[in-house]
Design an enzyme around this catalytic site. Structure first.
Site, short mmCIF file in Angstrom:
data_model
loop_
_atom_site.label_atom_id
_atom_site.label_comp_id
_atom_site.label_asym_id
_atom_site.label_seq_id
_atom_site.Cartn_x
_atom_site.Cartn_y
_atom_site.Cartn_z
N HIS A 96 0.85 -1.19 0.00
CA HIS A 96 0.00 0.00 0.00
C HIS A 96 0.88 1.24 0.00
O HIS A 96 1.97 1.23 0.56
CB HIS A 96 -0.96 0.01 1.19
CG HIS A 96 -0.29 -0.18 2.52
ND1 HIS A 96 0.13 -1.41 2.96
CD2 HIS A 96 0.04 0.70 3.50
CE1 HIS A 96 0.69 -1.28 4.16
NE2 HIS A 96 0.66 0.00 4.50
N HIS A 98 0.83 5.17 1.14
CA HIS A 98 0.17 6.23 1.91
C HIS A 98 0.24 7.52 1.09
O HIS A 98 1.33 7.89 0.64
CB HIS A 98 0.89 6.48 3.23
CG HIS A 98 0.94 5.32 4.18
ND1 HIS A 98 0.15 5.25 5.30
CD2 HIS A 98 1.69 4.18 4.18
CE1 HIS A 98 0.41 4.13 5.96
NE2 HIS A 98 1.34 3.47 5.31
P1 5GP Z 1 1.79 0.42 7.44
O1 5GP Z 1 2.20 0.61 8.87
O2 5GP Z 1 1.72 -1.05 7.08
O3 5GP Z 1 2.60 1.21 6.46
O4 5GP Z 1 0.35 1.04 7.30
C1 5GP Z 1 -0.81 0.37 7.64
C2 5GP Z 1 -1.88 1.43 7.78
O5 5GP Z 1 -3.13 0.80 7.75
C3 5GP Z 1 -1.79 2.22 9.08
O6 5GP Z 1 -1.62 3.61 8.79
C4 5GP Z 1 -3.14 1.94 9.77
O7 5GP Z 1 -3.68 3.06 10.42
C5 5GP Z 1 -3.99 1.48 8.62
N1 5GP Z 1 -5.01 0.51 8.98
C6 5GP Z 1 -4.83 -0.61 9.76
N2 5GP Z 1 -5.98 -1.28 9.88
C7 5GP Z 1 -6.91 -0.59 9.17
C8 5GP Z 1 -8.31 -0.79 8.93
O8 5GP Z 1 -8.93 -1.77 9.36
N3 5GP Z 1 -8.94 0.12 8.15
C9 5GP Z 1 -8.28 1.21 7.64
N4 5GP Z 1 -9.00 2.07 6.90
N5 5GP Z 1 -6.97 1.43 7.84
C10 5GP Z 1 -6.29 0.55 8.61
#
Ligand code: 5GP
Ligand code: ZN
Length: 110
Positions: A96, A98
């Site tokens: 993903h 951001h």
């Molecule tokens: P990472 O830390 O893997 O780069 O980002 C994962 C992101 O997913 C985090 O910013 C977190 O807030 C978001 N996230 C985790 N679980 C959920 C969810 O169930 N729904 C949504 N909309 N975002 C989520």
């Protein structure tokens, strides 16, 4: 499929969708770090950017450009980030990107 984001894409877990096309899905981060904080991901499961192919990257790029305009941040600017692996602090193992904006972001990136 034991992947949170695959389940969101499948509609099994609710989200606030902001964009969808054949290859890409995007929704608002549940814990936003900026007024605009959208997660942009391929529909096809891949763990992170190390598993991404050019065709998928092209689709993600096109979505980033569309969403930045749609969210009203293309003029003032924004940041894109893709965390990868343990040191990258990746917490969901479905690639993903951001997209954050809507305010002046910090100079520091790490
Ligand atoms: P990472 O830390 O893997 O780069 O980002 C994962 C992101 O997913 C985090 O910013 C977190 O807030 C978001 N996230 C985790 N679980 C959920 C969810 O169930 N729904 C949504 N909309 N975002 C989520
Ligand atoms: Zn997945």
């Amino acid at each position: 499929m034991d992947c949170l984001f695959c389940r969101i894409i499948a509609g099994e877990i609710p989200c606030t969708k902001v964009y969808e096309d054949d290859a890409v899905f995007a929704f608002r981060d549940i814990n936003p770090q900026a007024p605009v904080h959208v997660l942009i991901l391929p529909k096809k499961h891949m763990a992170n950017i190390l598993e991404c192919d050019g065709e998928t990257m092209k689709a993600l790029l096109s979505a980033i450009q569309t969403i930045a305009k749609q969210e009203g941040v293309s003029e003032d600017g924004f940041r894109i980030v893709s965390n990868c692996g343990r040191n990258g602090a990746q917490s969901v193992n479905h690639l993903h990107i951001h997209l954050m904006g809507g305010r002046q972001l910090a100079d520091s990136m790490a």
